[in-house]
Design a protein around this motif. Structure first.
Motif, short mmCIF file in Angstrom:
data_model
loop_
_atom_site.label_atom_id
_atom_site.label_comp_id
_atom_site.label_asym_id
_atom_site.label_seq_id
_atom_site.Cartn_x
_atom_site.Cartn_y
_atom_site.Cartn_z
N GLY A 173 66.37 44.93 -76.75
CA GLY A 173 67.35 43.86 -76.63
C GLY A 173 68.53 44.31 -75.79
N SER A 174 69.69 43.65 -75.96
CA SER A 174 70.83 43.94 -75.11
C SER A 174 72.13 43.86 -75.89
N VAL A 175 73.02 44.81 -75.61
CA VAL A 175 74.38 44.84 -76.14
C VAL A 175 75.29 44.97 -74.95
N CYS A 176 76.23 44.06 -74.79
CA CYS A 176 77.05 44.08 -73.58
C CYS A 176 78.52 44.39 -73.84
N GLN A 177 78.94 44.45 -75.11
CA GLN A 177 80.35 44.73 -75.37
C GLN A 177 80.46 45.45 -76.70
N LEU A 178 81.37 46.40 -76.75
CA LEU A 178 81.61 47.19 -77.96
C LEU A 178 83.09 47.14 -78.29
#
Length: 428
Positions: free
Chosen positions: A118-123
């Protein structure tokens, strides 16, 4: 492979299967200046991460079902997701040498991440700063890979979090300049009750002063590992504001002894140390314990009637807590205490100077009991030979009296029982 224009990293199932450690092969960050606006996203959702054992240490797993903003109730981390994703994460120690080379110091825990698919674009990393005028421009994010620290300017800083846009995951943590301005920070006072195996010795209440953005579950896990699950965490009102590098004192209602009398709030080391700041010795059958934390004459934190909520125990250091209450007997005048091990050190002083083993497992236990402070430990470590280190430690303990000698005796019985048994048999 992902395209350079994407805002998030996408990891295929085949590459995910090759990742055996809690890391990712390719880790890049987005130029924060390229992301000046945030796309519409539904409101923040809280989740409780699944706890799992990773190499004997507590780690967290989040299986995200869809796009959105999701906040971990354990760590305070917020993830901005583009879709379904599984993320594994845990805290790891800071590389102090790398920080020193960059003239930086920690401003939060260091997190290691692994994104399986999947994808994570901001932390969003939680901070504990109280910034005058709403500005915390001295904060930045460290992106740690191998022996390199990449400094990431934040995309945005809110009252609670520092936000960065990312391509994938490695190790991320908040840092600030060594010479950054000193302001009060959001902090917490944590209490751990340690019973005594000997009826002649008082139980000890360990008081920890920590930044608000430490991971409480990690503190509990580490304290349980160090003390063999014997401590009881006391849930109470813990929030306060403390100023780094300032001296604080802890006072009681007169029934209890506190050591040391004063201690500096050294929050730089508290993101992985979790050692006792103050030790409070609790006389038997005292009904109340009133504690007040002060900076000079200003009260920073206080609690009344502590012992009525004393018995808050835990089943396992990272699986939550259950509460039970026990009746507290009426207060009676404290009787003088005797120390069964008080003659052990003087009687066996010469043998201990040469035969006492490794001091590293001894130091944290003595610090937890308030026998040593960090500066004294460093003084012992600075001695050039093992015998000189043993002599320095014994000198410090003897100067502090019978109670300190009893604690060292009990610690030696725990970490080096064969030595204690041999010396006691020789004395018979």
């Amino acid at each position: 492979m992902e395209e350079e224009s994407q805002d998030c990293v996408r990891v295929s199932d085949s590459s995910a299967e090759a990742m055996e450690e809690l890391s990712i092969t390719e880790c890049r960050v987005v130029d924060q200046s390229l992301c000046t606006t945030d796309p519409p996203m539904r409101s923040l959702e809280n989740f409780e991460a699944e706890i799992y054992d990773h190499e004997g240490k507590g780690a967290y797993r989040f299986q995200c079902p869809s796009a959105g903003l999701f906040q971990c109730s354990i760590t305070g981390l917020v993830f901005k997701m583009e879709g379904e994703v599984e993320v594994l994460y845990r805290t790891v120690p800071w590389g102090r040498r790398l920080l020193a080379q960059s003239v930086k110091r920690p401003a939060g825990p260091l997190f290691k991440f692994r994104c399986l698919k999947g994808s994570v674009c901001q932390l969003h990393l939680p901070h504990c700063e109280i910034c005058p005028g709403g500005g915390c421009d001295f904060l930045s994010v460290a992106h740690v890979t191998d022996d390199i620290i990449e400094l990431i300017p934040p995309h945005k800083i809110t009252e609670t979090h520092v936000i960065i846009n990312i391509y994938g995951f490695c190790d991320y943590g908040l840092i600030k300049d060594k010479d950054s301005p000193v302001f009060p920070i959001k902090a917490q006072v944590l209490l751990f009750y340690h019973p005594s195996d000997d009826p002649e010795l008082e139980p000890v209440l360990h008081v920890l002063l920590l930044p608000r953005n430490v991971v409480l579950m990690k503190v509990q896990e580490e304290r349980a590992r160090r003390n063999g699950m014997r401590e009881t965490f006391i849930e109470t009102t813990s929030d306060c504001e403390l100023t780094p590098d300032q001296i604080y004192s802890l006072s009681t209602d007169g029934y209890h002894k506190v050591t040391p009398k004063n201690k500096k709030f050294d929050n730089d080391k508290d993101y992985e140390n979790y050692t006792t700041t103050f030790a409070v010795f609790l006389p038997a059958k005292v009904q109340k314990a009133e504690l007040t934390l002060k900076k000079k004459k200003n009260i920073a934190w206080s609690i009344l009637d502590l012992l009525s909520s004393l018995f808050v125990n835990h089943e396992y250091p990272w699986k939550g807590f259950y509460r039970y209450h026990a009746p507290v007997p009426a207060a009676t005048p404290a009787k003088p205490y005797t120390f069964p091990g008080r003659d052990f050190i003087p009687k066996h002083r010469m043998a201990l100077e040469t035969r006492m083993g490794l001091l590293q497992p001894i130091f944290p236990r003595l610090q937890d009991h308030g026998v040593l402070i960090h500066e004294e430990r460093e003084e012992v470590d600075s001695k050039s030979t093992k015998t000189l280190q043993n002599q320095a430690l014994l000198d410090m303990v003897v100067r502090k009296g019978a109670r300190a000698q009893e604690h060292l005796y009990q610690v030696l019985k725990e970490v080096d029982p064969c030595l204690v048994e041999d010396l006691e048999e020789q004395a018979v």
